[in-house]
Motif scaffolding. Structure first.
Motif, PDB file in Angstrom:
ATOM      1  N   ALA A  67       0.726  -1.116   0.033  1.00 20.47           N
ATOM      2  CA  ALA A  67       0.150   0.111   0.022  1.00 20.47           C
ATOM      3  C   ALA A  67       1.076   1.264  -0.187  1.00 20.47           C
ATOM      4  O   ALA A  67       0.659   2.209  -0.794  1.00 20.47           O
ATOM      5  CB  ALA A  67      -0.859   0.054   1.186  1.00 20.47           C
ATOM      6  N   ILE A  68       1.884   1.241   0.900  1.00 17.35           N
ATOM      7  CA  ILE A  68       2.776   2.533   0.937  1.00 17.35           C
ATOM      8  C   ILE A  68       3.384   2.609  -0.383  1.00 17.35           C
ATOM      9  O   ILE A  68       3.470   3.771  -1.073  1.00 17.35           O
ATOM     10  CB  ILE A  68       3.942   2.192   2.013  1.00 17.35           C
ATOM     11  N   ILE A  69       4.032   1.553  -1.172  1.00 16.33           N
ATOM     12  CA  ILE A  69       4.546   1.595  -2.650  1.00 16.33           C
ATOM     13  C   ILE A  69       3.419   2.513  -3.638  1.00 16.33           C
ATOM     14  O   ILE A  69       3.809   3.129  -4.300  1.00 16.33           O
ATOM     15  CB  ILE A  69       5.139   0.312  -3.053  1.00 16.33           C
ATOM     16  N   LEU A 103      11.819  23.655   2.844  1.00 15.98           N
ATOM     17  CA  LEU A 103      12.903  24.457   2.570  1.00 15.98           C
ATOM     18  C   LEU A 103      13.940  24.432   3.639  1.00 15.98           C
ATOM     19  O   LEU A 103      15.279  24.797   3.642  1.00 15.98           O
ATOM     20  CB  LEU A 103      12.828  25.838   2.256  1.00 15.98           C
ATOM     21  N   VAL A 104      13.425  23.783   4.846  1.00 12.42           N
ATOM     22  CA  VAL A 104      14.180  23.573   6.183  1.00 12.42           C
ATOM     23  C   VAL A 104      14.763  22.353   6.029  1.00 12.42           C
ATOM     24  O   VAL A 104      14.316  21.242   5.685  1.00 12.42           O
ATOM     25  CB  VAL A 104      13.178  23.685   7.303  1.00 12.42           C
ATOM     26  N   GLY A 105      16.141  22.278   6.210  1.00 14.44           N
ATOM     27  CA  GLY A 105      16.906  21.235   6.329  1.00 14.44           C
ATOM     28  C   GLY A 105      16.331  20.120   7.147  1.00 14.44           C
ATOM     29  O   GLY A 105      15.812  20.318   8.160  1.00 14.44           O
ATOM     30  N   GLN A 106      16.628  18.974   6.527  1.00 14.54           N
ATOM     31  CA  GLN A 106      15.931  17.657   7.301  1.00 14.54           C
ATOM     32  C   GLN A 106      16.251  17.434   8.756  1.00 14.54           C
ATOM     33  O   GLN A 106      17.464  17.586   8.968  1.00 14.54           O
ATOM     34  CB  GLN A 106      16.192  16.393   6.362  1.00 14.54           C
ATOM     35  N   GLY A 107      15.587  17.475   9.614  1.00 13.10           N
ATOM     36  CA  GLY A 107      15.556  17.214  11.154  1.00 13.10           C
ATOM     37  C   GLY A 107      16.242  18.245  11.704  1.00 13.10           C
ATOM     38  O   GLY A 107      16.650  18.275  12.933  1.00 13.10           O
ATOM     39  N   GLN A 108      16.243  19.401  11.342  1.00 10.32           N
ATOM     40  CA  GLN A 108      16.836  20.642  11.722  1.00 10.32           C
ATOM     41  C   GLN A 108      15.886  21.675  11.469  1.00 10.32           C
ATOM     42  O   GLN A 108      15.633  21.970  10.418  1.00 10.32           O
ATOM     43  CB  GLN A 108      17.974  20.924  11.229  1.00 10.32           C
ATOM     44  N   VAL A 113       5.426   6.923  11.592  1.00 12.57           N
ATOM     45  CA  VAL A 113       4.502   7.452  10.646  1.00 12.57           C
ATOM     46  C   VAL A 113       4.669   8.945  10.395  1.00 12.57           C
ATOM     47  O   VAL A 113       5.040   9.329   9.470  1.00 12.57           O
ATOM     48  CB  VAL A 113       2.954   7.144  10.990  1.00 12.57           C
ATOM     49  N   ILE A 114       5.034   9.690  11.795  1.00 10.63           N
ATOM     50  CA  ILE A 114       5.199  11.123  11.936  1.00 10.63           C
ATOM     51  C   ILE A 114       6.406  11.374  11.031  1.00 10.63           C
ATOM     52  O   ILE A 114       6.658  12.249  10.174  1.00 10.63           O
ATOM     53  CB  ILE A 114       5.441  11.698  13.190  1.00 10.63           C
ATOM     54  N   MET A 115       7.338  10.424  11.210  1.00  9.71           N
ATOM     55  CA  MET A 115       8.867  10.588  10.542  1.00  9.71           C
ATOM     56  C   MET A 115       8.626  10.573   9.087  1.00  9.71           C
ATOM     57  O   MET A 115       9.431  10.973   8.286  1.00  9.71           O
ATOM     58  CB  MET A 115       9.986   9.959  11.165  1.00  9.71           C
ATOM     59  N   VAL A 116       7.805   9.480   8.644  1.00 11.05           N
ATOM     60  CA  VAL A 116       7.726   9.334   7.148  1.00 11.05           C
ATOM     61  C   VAL A 116       6.992  10.334   6.613  1.00 11.05           C
ATOM     62  O   VAL A 116       7.398  10.911   5.529  1.00 11.05           O
ATOM     63  CB  VAL A 116       7.028   7.820   6.748  1.00 11.05           C
ATOM     64  N   VAL A 117       5.783  10.841   7.088  1.00 16.42           N
ATOM     65  CA  VAL A 117       5.083  11.867   6.545  1.00 16.42           C
ATOM     66  C   VAL A 117       5.317  13.135   6.780  1.00 16.42           C
ATOM     67  O   VAL A 117       5.375  14.069   5.765  1.00 16.42           O
ATOM     68  CB  VAL A 117       3.661  11.704   7.330  1.00 16.42           C
ATOM     69  N   LYS A 118       5.967  13.408   7.980  1.00 14.14           N
ATOM     70  CA  LYS A 118       6.730  14.839   8.160  1.00 14.14           C
ATOM     71  C   LYS A 118       8.011  14.757   8.772  1.00 14.14           C
ATOM     72  O   LYS A 118       8.036  14.966   9.896  1.00 14.14           O
ATOM     73  CB  LYS A 118       5.732  15.506   8.951  1.00 14.14           C
TER      74      LYS A 118
END
Lengths: 426, 238
Positions: free
Chosen positions: A58-60, A420-425, A391-396
């Motif tokens: 489903a995710i794919i 535009l904000v760097g990932q995880g920061q 889920v949160i980390m995948v979606v946002k």
């Protein structure tokens, strides 16, 4: 659906099978003759593996459908988020202020509210260190513990009132923040994380073993409860108590409501200080430091003092929260200050979107409130919890609120989209 | 009278000695370039002027004041600014924020610097609200220089501004440095691998080999020296 997708999903299912067979498939149960025996539960394993297989497919499929508009959709979502975001924060604040008087709010809801707000405050405090100054601190709970023990010991040994002990606890925790800050001034990233992790453990182990002072693993009990600016809460309603002074029926809920507003006020203080400081040269120096330490140094920023103030301020708010925790619980022991507390606070900050005040409040609500909500699921709770985080980390990937508002601008401030904000920061 | 002078400077990282008895001076209003191969110690020299790493021996004097032992953040407030190697802009901040950071954290008025930056590199005005990390390499370099200028320094330390940029962009950036020098009287100490262009721009130059200064002279003079030609101007660097 093609072969590659099927292969991917099968691989996921295989990994799931390897994980689930020992974790879910084999359970120990007391046998008929006494000793434990292992009961196989392979049916459940098959169901779970099947779910993983279908879920992966489903995710794919979802990703394949989504890809063409991937560039445009988040922007639209971001615009809606930004528009609604203007109302979310005041709405949440109004809800928080009115909660004790809403119909249907009982003792349980208030206690949960207090718990959530404690974590909101801790999240905001840690955010100063991790989100703003970019110093990864895995031992934040140490300052929480120092604040709690400082309050407990000061109140018990010297009979000082809560309102005297609160600032003192914050001050002592802040001093420990500086103490931790000095040796780690030259460390960055992973190395800093390891040392702060160790610091958190040192504090806990000292509390556990310094029996003369802390009563070791038995903890400290009978910690004085806070008074309403000198008026104690008592169930008897005798002269001089809160209920008597205001001429109302004494009720144990009054103290809970007071505690609720106390932590709300402390959390809002943390928020206010963070927001104010972000707009000051100090806050900008923190952000510059987070972005690039060498560039910050080249611009004339005093890196040492900037780092130390971040550690000290974050620790101070952790200490306030600790003092509150001690007075609320009436009993503290080293068990309340394990590494998993640090991890939860850090998870709240990261999931909320590093640097975002609103995001951290929402994620504390979701994490702590949600954890409580799934209490009925028993041991499955951790699984739901872990899945929610994934889920949160995948979606946002940049946290719930990934946008950041420029802290320094000429004219109007324009939000910078999460994309535009760097990932995880932040 | 020289604005900056280094006397007998040695510096390094741990057991590694990167600079050995380096002496040089930069006069008021001059563009001085320091050329040398990779690892010769050029960047270390600029960093040592800023106090990180500290000079092990010798003396650094800026504008008549001994700054050798001053803390880095105070050195950077004496009227010198550095555009560091690799640009090191703040990628998640907007172009404008980057510029304002250059002035305000150290307590300077941002207005004149901002006007100058925009006159020098109009593209930065166009990109004002854009996240700096999304700029092209050349634009980032312009931003790094403009950010350094925000504190209105008298001496600009420029570390490899041509690194990884197209020749056309390099010419534009070097043109801007020349304009700053001629119109504003800005003193520049330029560290470059791109020796040909750097020497053409500079009034004077020094050649750094393995942490020691081996040659010095006017830019035009150095370009004619066979040692320089063999080492830096032949082959790839023309």
């Amino acid at each position: 659906m093609n072969g590659a997708a099927l292969k991917d999903a099968t691989l996921c299912a295989a990994v799931a099978a390897v994980l689930f067979v020992p974790v879910v498939g084999l359970r120990t149960a007391p046998g008929p003759t006494g000793p434990l025996r292992i009961e196989p539960h392979f049916g459940i394993v098959a169901v779970l593996v099947g779910l993983v297989l279908l879920g992966r497919l489903a995710i794919i499929a979802w990703q394949a459908r989504r890809r063409p508009t991937a560039a445009e959709t988040p922007r639209r979502v971001a615009r809606v988020m930004a528009r609604s975001g203007r109302y979310v924060a005041p709405a949440l604040l109004a809800l928080a202020v009115l909660l004790p008087f809403l119909p249907g709010t009982g003792r349980y809801e208030l206690d949960l509210g207090i718990l959530v707000l404690t974590y909101v405050m801790l999240g905001w405090g840690l955010n100063i260190v991790v989100g703003l100054a970019g110093l990864l601190d895995l031992g934040y709970v140490a300052f929480y513990a120092v604040g709690a023990y400082a309050y407990a010991l000061l109140a018990q040994e010297f009979g000082l009132s809560f309102w005297v002990c609160l600032p003192l606890s914050g001050l002592i925790a802040g001093m420990w923040g500086v103490l931790l800050g000095f040796p780690v001034l030259r460390l960055r990233g992973d190395y800093l994380a390891i040392v702060t992790l160790g610091f958190g453990e040192i504090i806990r182990i000292v509390l556990l073993n310094w029996t003369n002072l802390t009563n070791g693993p038995n903890g400290i009990g009978g910690i004085p409860r806070p008074s309403f600016f000198g008026l104690p809460f008592s169930s008897g309603g005798e002269p001089g108590s809160f209920a008597h002074f205001f001429g109302i029926e004494p009720s144990p809920v009054q103290r809970v409501i007071f505690l609720y507003y106390l932590i709300l006020a402390l959390a809002l203080l943390t928020n206010w200080v963070s927001i104010r400081l972000r707009r000051q040269p100090l806050g900008r120096a923190w952000e510059a430091l987070r972005e690039d330490e060498i560039a910050a140094r080249a611009l004339g920023i005093n890196v040492r003092n900037t780092k130390l103030t971040a550690f000290a301020l974050g620790a101070t708010f952790g200490g306030f929260a600790g003092a509150f925790f001690a007075t609320r619980q009436g009993f503290i022991s080293p068990e309340s200050f394990t590494f998993s507390e640090s991890a939860i606070i850090l998870a709240i900050v990261v999931l909320g979107g590093l640097g975002s005040q609103l995001g951290i409040a929402i994620s504390a609500l979701v994490m702590i409130g949600g954890f409580e909500l799934f209490r009925g699921l028993d041991e499955w709770r951790m699984l739901v919890f872990g899945m929610a985080m994934v889920v949160i980390m995948v979606v946002k990937p940049r946290g719930l609120v990934g946008d950041r508002t420029p802290t320094i601008a000429l004219g109007t401030r324009k939000a910078i989209g999460g994309g535009l904000v760097g990932q995880g920061q932040g | 009278m020289s604005l900056l002078s280094l006397e007998g400077i040695s510096a390094g990282y741990g057991p590694v000695q990167a600079l050995e008895d380096v002496s040089l001076h930069v006069g008021q209003g001059e563009i001085v370039t320091l050329v040398g191969a990779n690892g010769a110690g050029k960047s270390t020299l600029l960093m040592t002027i800023c106090g990180d790493p500290r000079a092990r021996t010798g003396r650094i004097v800026f504008d008549g004041q001994d700054i050798t032992a001053l803390p880095t953040h105070l050195i950077m407030r004496q009227g010198l600014a550095q555009s560091p190697e690799g640009r090191r802009i703040f990628p998640r901040m907007t172009v404008n924020e980057n510029l304002l950071m250059g002035a305000e954290v150290a307590g300077h008025d941002p207005a004149p610097g901002l006007a100058q930056a925009r006159a020098l590199f109009p593209i930065l005005l166009e990109r004002a609200g854009q996240r700096a990390g999304t700029l092209s390499g050349g634009e980032q370099q312009m931003l790094a220089i403009a950010r350094a200028l925000m504190s209105r320094p008298r001496l600009l330390l420029l570390d490899e501004p041509s690194l990884g940029l197209a020749p056309l962009i390099v010419r534009q950036i070097f043109g801007a440095i020349r304009r700053l020098n001629e119109e504003e009287g800005l003193t520049v100490l330029l560290v470059e691998q791109n020796a040909f262009q750097a020497l053409r721009l500079a009034h004077r130059g020094y050649v750094l080999v393995n942490g020691r200064i081996t040659l010095q002279g006017s830019g035009a003079e150095l370009m004619t020296r066979s040692e320089v030609q063999d080492a830096y101007l032949g082959g790839g660097h023309g």
